[in-house]
Structures are given as structure tokens and as C-alpha cells.
Design a protein around this motif. Sequence first.
Motif, PDB file in Angstrom:
ATOM      1  N   GLY A  79      -1.341   5.249  -2.379  1.00  0.00           N
ATOM      2  CA  GLY A  79      -0.555   4.839  -1.219  1.00  0.00           C
ATOM      3  C   GLY A  79      -0.970   3.455  -0.759  1.00  0.00           C
ATOM      4  O   GLY A  79      -2.129   3.056  -0.929  1.00  0.00           O
ATOM      5  N   ALA A  80      -0.016   2.729  -0.193  1.00  0.00           N
ATOM      6  CA  ALA A  80      -0.250   1.364   0.264  1.00  0.00           C
ATOM      7  C   ALA A  80       0.430   1.164   1.611  1.00  0.00           C
ATOM      8  O   ALA A  80       1.535   1.667   1.835  1.00  0.00           O
ATOM      9  CB  ALA A  80       0.295   0.368  -0.753  1.00  0.00           C
ATOM     10  N   VAL A  81      -0.238   0.418   2.486  1.00  0.00           N
ATOM     11  CA  VAL A  81       0.304   0.160   3.820  1.00  0.00           C
ATOM     12  C   VAL A  81      -0.049  -1.262   4.243  1.00  0.00           C
ATOM     13  O   VAL A  81      -1.148  -1.743   3.949  1.00  0.00           O
ATOM     14  CB  VAL A  81      -0.280   1.135   4.872  1.00  0.00           C
ATOM     15  CG1 VAL A  81       0.444   1.015   6.201  1.00  0.00           C
ATOM     16  CG2 VAL A  81      -0.262   2.569   4.393  1.00  0.00           C
ATOM     17  N   VAL A  82       0.863  -1.912   4.953  1.00  0.00           N
ATOM     18  CA  VAL A  82       0.570  -3.143   5.682  1.00  0.00           C
ATOM     19  C   VAL A  82       0.561  -2.737   7.153  1.00  0.00           C
ATOM     20  O   VAL A  82       1.523  -2.148   7.651  1.00  0.00           O
ATOM     21  CB  VAL A  82       1.614  -4.244   5.422  1.00  0.00           C
ATOM     22  CG1 VAL A  82       1.309  -5.475   6.271  1.00  0.00           C
ATOM     23  CG2 VAL A  82       1.665  -4.608   3.938  1.00  0.00           C
ATOM     24  N   VAL A  83      -0.561  -3.023   7.829  1.00  0.00           N
ATOM     25  CA  VAL A  83      -0.785  -2.513   9.181  1.00  0.00           C
ATOM     26  C   VAL A  83      -1.025  -3.645  10.173  1.00  0.00           C
ATOM     27  O   VAL A  83      -1.747  -4.599   9.874  1.00  0.00           O
ATOM     28  CB  VAL A  83      -2.017  -1.573   9.204  1.00  0.00           C
ATOM     29  CG1 VAL A  83      -2.216  -0.951  10.577  1.00  0.00           C
ATOM     30  CG2 VAL A  83      -1.897  -0.492   8.141  1.00  0.00           C
ATOM     31  N   ASP A  84      -0.461  -3.503  11.358  1.00  0.00           N
ATOM     32  CA  ASP A  84      -0.753  -4.376  12.498  1.00  0.00           C
ATOM     33  C   ASP A  84      -1.890  -3.704  13.262  1.00  0.00           C
ATOM     34  O   ASP A  84      -1.698  -2.651  13.862  1.00  0.00           O
ATOM     35  CB  ASP A  84       0.488  -4.500  13.379  1.00  0.00           C
ATOM     36  CG  ASP A  84       0.252  -5.282  14.654  1.00  0.00           C
ATOM     37  OD1 ASP A  84      -0.918  -5.554  15.010  1.00  0.00           O
ATOM     38  OD2 ASP A  84       1.240  -5.607  15.329  1.00  0.00           O
TER      39      ASP A  84
ATOM     40  N   GLY B  81       4.358   4.965  -1.251  1.00  0.00           N
ATOM     41  CA  GLY B  81       3.538   6.032  -1.814  1.00  0.00           C
ATOM     42  C   GLY B  81       3.161   7.047  -0.754  1.00  0.00           C
ATOM     43  O   GLY B  81       3.933   7.318   0.166  1.00  0.00           O
ATOM     44  N   GLY B  82       1.975   7.593  -0.878  1.00  0.00           N
ATOM     45  CA  GLY B  82       1.528   8.639   0.028  1.00  0.00           C
ATOM     46  C   GLY B  82       1.964  10.000  -0.481  1.00  0.00           C
ATOM     47  O   GLY B  82       2.596  10.129  -1.524  1.00  0.00           O
ATOM     48  N   SER B  83       1.580  11.034   0.256  1.00  0.00           N
ATOM     49  CA  SER B  83       1.918  12.413  -0.117  1.00  0.00           C
ATOM     50  C   SER B  83       1.686  13.296   1.101  1.00  0.00           C
ATOM     51  O   SER B  83       1.275  12.817   2.153  1.00  0.00           O
ATOM     52  CB  SER B  83       1.029  12.885  -1.273  1.00  0.00           C
ATOM     53  OG  SER B  83      -0.316  12.985  -0.841  1.00  0.00           O
ATOM     54  N   LYS B  84       1.895  14.598   0.917  1.00  0.00           N
ATOM     55  CA  LYS B  84       1.638  15.510   2.039  1.00  0.00           C
ATOM     56  C   LYS B  84       0.158  15.506   2.398  1.00  0.00           C
ATOM     57  O   LYS B  84      -0.204  15.755   3.537  1.00  0.00           O
ATOM     58  CB  LYS B  84       2.112  16.927   1.724  1.00  0.00           C
ATOM     59  CG  LYS B  84       1.381  17.639   0.604  1.00  0.00           C
ATOM     60  CD  LYS B  84       1.894  19.061   0.432  1.00  0.00           C
ATOM     61  CE  LYS B  84       1.160  19.798  -0.656  1.00  0.00           C
ATOM     62  NZ  LYS B  84      -0.233  20.023  -0.406  1.00  0.00           N
ATOM     63  N   ASP B  85      -0.697  15.180   1.438  1.00  0.00           N
ATOM     64  CA  ASP B  85      -2.136  15.118   1.679  1.00  0.00           C
ATOM     65  C   ASP B  85      -2.608  13.726   2.104  1.00  0.00           C
ATOM     66  O   ASP B  85      -3.760  13.566   2.494  1.00  0.00           O
ATOM     67  CB  ASP B  85      -2.898  15.532   0.415  1.00  0.00           C
ATOM     68  CG  ASP B  85      -2.633  16.980   0.048  1.00  0.00           C
ATOM     69  OD1 ASP B  85      -2.507  17.818   0.961  1.00  0.00           O
ATOM     70  OD2 ASP B  85      -2.536  17.271  -1.165  1.00  0.00           O
ATOM     71  N   LEU B  86      -1.740  12.739   2.002  1.00  0.00           N
ATOM     72  CA  LEU B  86      -2.084  11.372   2.379  1.00  0.00           C
ATOM     73  C   LEU B  86      -0.955  10.807   3.238  1.00  0.00           C
ATOM     74  O   LEU B  86      -0.041  10.149   2.740  1.00  0.00           O
ATOM     75  CB  LEU B  86      -2.315  10.487   1.140  1.00  0.00           C
ATOM     76  CG  LEU B  86      -2.702   9.036   1.416  1.00  0.00           C
ATOM     77  CD1 LEU B  86      -4.012   8.949   2.192  1.00  0.00           C
ATOM     78  CD2 LEU B  86      -2.814   8.269   0.105  1.00  0.00           C
TER      79      LEU B  86
ATOM     80  N   ALA C  69      -3.053   7.329   8.345  1.00  0.00           N
ATOM     81  CA  ALA C  69      -4.053   6.434   7.757  1.00  0.00           C
ATOM     82  C   ALA C  69      -4.022   5.061   8.423  1.00  0.00           C
ATOM     83  O   ALA C  69      -5.071   4.477   8.699  1.00  0.00           O
ATOM     84  CB  ALA C  69      -3.826   6.302   6.256  1.00  0.00           C
ATOM     85  N   ALA C  70      -2.832   4.549   8.686  1.00  0.00           N
ATOM     86  CA  ALA C  70      -2.703   3.245   9.340  1.00  0.00           C
ATOM     87  C   ALA C  70      -3.357   3.261  10.715  1.00  0.00           C
ATOM     88  O   ALA C  70      -4.149   2.377  11.052  1.00  0.00           O
ATOM     89  CB  ALA C  70      -1.227   2.860   9.459  1.00  0.00           C
ATOM     90  N   ALA C  71      -3.047   4.272  11.507  1.00  0.00           N
ATOM     91  CA  ALA C  71      -3.607   4.363  12.856  1.00  0.00           C
ATOM     92  C   ALA C  71      -5.119   4.567  12.814  1.00  0.00           C
ATOM     93  O   ALA C  71      -5.867   3.910  13.547  1.00  0.00           O
ATOM     94  CB  ALA C  71      -2.934   5.509  13.613  1.00  0.00           C
ATOM     95  N   GLY C  72      -5.582   5.462  11.960  1.00  0.00           N
ATOM     96  CA  GLY C  72      -7.015   5.735  11.875  1.00  0.00           C
ATOM     97  C   GLY C  72      -7.820   4.561  11.372  1.00  0.00           C
ATOM     98  O   GLY C  72      -8.895   4.251  11.899  1.00  0.00           O
ATOM     99  N   ASN C  73      -7.306   3.870  10.363  1.00  0.00           N
ATOM    100  CA  ASN C  73      -8.039   2.730   9.826  1.00  0.00           C
ATOM    101  C   ASN C  73      -7.995   1.521  10.745  1.00  0.00           C
ATOM    102  O   ASN C  73      -8.851   0.640  10.651  1.00  0.00           O
ATOM    103  CB  ASN C  73      -7.551   2.403   8.421  1.00  0.00           C
ATOM    104  CG  ASN C  73      -8.074   3.412   7.431  1.00  0.00           C
ATOM    105  OD1 ASN C  73      -9.276   3.611   7.307  1.00  0.00           O
ATOM    106  ND2 ASN C  73      -7.182   4.090   6.737  1.00  0.00           N
TER     107      ASN C  73
ATOM    108  N   ALA D 200      -5.064   3.164  -0.935  1.00  0.00           N
ATOM    109  CA  ALA D 200      -5.784   4.376  -1.335  1.00  0.00           C
ATOM    110  C   ALA D 200      -5.642   4.540  -2.841  1.00  0.00           C
ATOM    111  O   ALA D 200      -4.545   4.406  -3.380  1.00  0.00           O
ATOM    112  CB  ALA D 200      -5.219   5.595  -0.610  1.00  0.00           C
ATOM    113  N   LEU D 201      -6.759   4.809  -3.497  1.00  0.00           N
ATOM    114  CA  LEU D 201      -6.798   4.909  -4.960  1.00  0.00           C
ATOM    115  C   LEU D 201      -7.391   6.237  -5.401  1.00  0.00           C
ATOM    116  O   LEU D 201      -8.322   6.752  -4.767  1.00  0.00           O
ATOM    117  CB  LEU D 201      -7.682   3.794  -5.541  1.00  0.00           C
ATOM    118  CG  LEU D 201      -7.279   2.359  -5.253  1.00  0.00           C
ATOM    119  CD1 LEU D 201      -8.440   1.416  -5.539  1.00  0.00           C
ATOM    120  CD2 LEU D 201      -6.078   1.984  -6.089  1.00  0.00           C
ATOM    121  N   ASP D 202      -6.887   6.751  -6.508  1.00  0.00           N
ATOM    122  CA  ASP D 202      -7.493   7.895  -7.172  1.00  0.00           C
ATOM    123  C   ASP D 202      -8.737   7.364  -7.892  1.00  0.00           C
ATOM    124  O   ASP D 202      -8.643   6.488  -8.757  1.00  0.00           O
ATOM    125  CB  ASP D 202      -6.507   8.493  -8.182  1.00  0.00           C
ATOM    126  CG  ASP D 202      -7.075   9.667  -8.931  1.00  0.00           C
ATOM    127  OD1 ASP D 202      -8.152   9.529  -9.557  1.00  0.00           O
ATOM    128  OD2 ASP D 202      -6.437  10.735  -8.901  1.00  0.00           O
TER     129      ASP D 202
END
Length: 123
Positions: free
Chosen positions: A19-24, A35-40, A45-49, A99-101
Motif C-alpha cells: 500500500g502507498a499513501v501521500v499524506v498531509d 493498494g491496501g487491504s482489509k488488514d491494511l 495508516a495515514a492518520a496514525g503515521n 508498506a512492504l511485504d
Amino acid sequence: MANIDISLKEMMAVDGALGAVVVDYSSGMALGTHGGSKDLDLQVAAAGNTEVVKAKLRTMESLQLKDAIEDILITLGSQYHIIRPVTGRSGKGLFLYLALDRGRSNLAMARHQLKAIEERLEI
């Protein structure tokens, strides 16, 4: 120069990308996800990171470190999470999150590729 959508596609082309995100990080909002999934959940992730980035910036300020964050790496049992603040003038206040495997990725190459993607990003 690449826009957010192109950058997200390039991030997902990194071996092992989940999964990939661009975050403010001033708001914690994702400006784009791929990307992403039900587990990701990439929104979570954006808010937490965002909190991770803010905490590190506060710590650096408290320590009076006159430096910049290159990237933040979080290693899990089965994943790598890379946070890379955008350094270009137009990307101030943003970060890339990838996020990487862990079993399908090469961390050194992923960091190198993410740096190149960040340098080309134009907001």
C-alpha cells in the motif's frame, strides 16, 4: 515531475508493495492512496503515521537537532513501513508512506526508489 497519482503508481511498482499513501501531516489526511487491504487500512495508516512524524519532529526540536528526517523505518515481523517526508518546496508538510511485504521486498532498493519518487513529486 510527477503528480500524486503517478507517484502512487510508482510506489506500488516497488517490489513487495502492499500500500502507498501521500499524506498531509498537518491534518493527517491522505491526499491519495493506492493498494491496501482489509488488514491494511490506508486511511488509518495515514492518520496514525502522522502522529509518528509529529512526535519525531517534536523530539528533534527538544533535542535542538538542526537536521531533517530522511525517512522513518518501522519493521514488523512480516512488513516494512517506510515514511518519507517530502522535501521539495511544493510538498512541504507532506510525507510518503509505503508498506512492504518483508519477504518480497529489498529494503535498500525500496528506500532508494522511494527517495527518487519523492524527488520527482510535484504538488
